[in-house]
Design a protein around this motif. Sequence first.
Motif, mmCIF file in Angstrom:
data_model
loop_
_atom_site.group_PDB
_atom_site.id
_atom_site.type_symbol
_atom_site.label_atom_id
_atom_site.label_comp_id
_atom_site.label_asym_id
_atom_site.label_seq_id
_atom_site.Cartn_x
_atom_site.Cartn_y
_atom_site.Cartn_z
ATOM 1 N N ALA A 87 0.838 -1.200 0.000
ATOM 2 C CA ALA A 87 0.000 0.000 0.000
ATOM 3 C C ALA A 87 0.868 1.242 0.000
ATOM 4 N N TYR A 131 -0.054 3.528 11.771
ATOM 5 C CA TYR A 131 -0.444 2.909 10.507
ATOM 6 C C TYR A 131 -0.685 1.410 10.694
ATOM 7 N N TRP A 132 0.169 0.771 11.492
ATOM 8 C CA TRP A 132 0.023 -0.665 11.705
ATOM 9 C C TRP A 132 -1.301 -0.978 12.415
ATOM 10 N N ASP A 148 -4.022 0.823 12.274
ATOM 11 C CA ASP A 148 -5.084 1.011 11.287
ATOM 12 C C ASP A 148 -5.244 -0.237 10.428
ATOM 13 N N LEU A 149 -4.115 -0.818 10.019
ATOM 14 C CA LEU A 149 -4.148 -2.019 9.186
ATOM 15 C C LEU A 149 -4.780 -3.189 9.926
ATOM 16 N N ARG A 150 -4.460 -3.354 11.187
ATOM 17 C CA ARG A 150 -4.936 -4.516 11.948
ATOM 18 C C ARG A 150 -6.437 -4.493 12.183
ATOM 19 N N TYR A 198 -8.399 -4.346 9.816
ATOM 20 C CA TYR A 198 -8.923 -5.018 8.627
ATOM 21 C C TYR A 198 -8.317 -6.401 8.446
ATOM 22 N N VAL A 210 6.614 -1.104 7.851
ATOM 23 C CA VAL A 210 5.994 0.205 7.641
ATOM 24 C C VAL A 210 7.110 1.207 7.384
ATOM 25 N N LEU A 237 3.373 0.428 3.061
ATOM 26 C CA LEU A 237 3.210 -0.807 3.815
ATOM 27 C C LEU A 237 3.530 -1.988 2.914
ATOM 28 N N TRP A 259 -8.483 -5.917 1.496
ATOM 29 C CA TRP A 259 -7.384 -4.997 1.186
ATOM 30 C C TRP A 259 -7.921 -3.748 0.502
ATOM 31 N N PHE A 297 -9.376 -1.582 3.197
ATOM 32 C CA PHE A 297 -8.331 -0.878 3.943
ATOM 33 C C PHE A 297 -7.835 0.334 3.168
#
Length: 221
Positions: free
Chosen positions: A114, A130-131, A133-135, A137, A150, A182, A205, A208
């Motif tokens: 990303a 950021y990590w 935020d990703l988790r 999803y 990251v 990412l 994905w 996200f």
Amino acid sequence: MAEIFAFSSADGQTATAPQCRVASFPRPDGIPDEVWNAVESVRAMRRVRGVRYCEIPVPESAADYGIGVSLSCSADGGRDDAGYARPTQGWIMVMYRHDVPRTWRSHWRCVAYADLPAVPADHDTTSARYWNDLRRYVAPPSCIGLNGTVTIRRDTTFPSSDDDPGAVTDLGHADDGVGCELRVSWTPLDDTGHGPNAGDQIRLWACFLKSMSATEEEPFR
């Protein structure tokens, strides 16, 4: 699995075979059942509105079979209240190997990238943010074993907008914001006994990426 999917430009549509025949592309010889189920799940996948899809090749060295899709969010101009620039882009590959690599712990593995939008320099731009935020999803019950890197990025523009564009002595200036890249992978879970739903993995994905370009207060789903 190259050139199986033709993604139309209309939002909300599913993937089709060439000539727009939905889920009717002939099955090649020797394709394992669960790989073909994955192909059909992508054809039937409900697309995320505002996200553009395009099939991309999966390197032969990475897997015996794979489905690759690039994704980009439609730019609608401006920034949201948090300062995010709207456009985001990336890709995902859903890969299958006959053997089970030790790091995969499964025949299947998803690899994704990303390129996330810039934010103001005074905003929270930590890697952990950021990590996290990703988790929201990429998490159980659809997948496990998330890992990756990251990278916080700051770009410099040449020449400065206040200077003569033709000046060769301009030293440039840093943009008001930073961006993030990412690079992640995870194991998709199979709750049917017929292999994981590759369409669901691609959709999460896409969700996200959309969430990182949207102005909604809650995560986009």
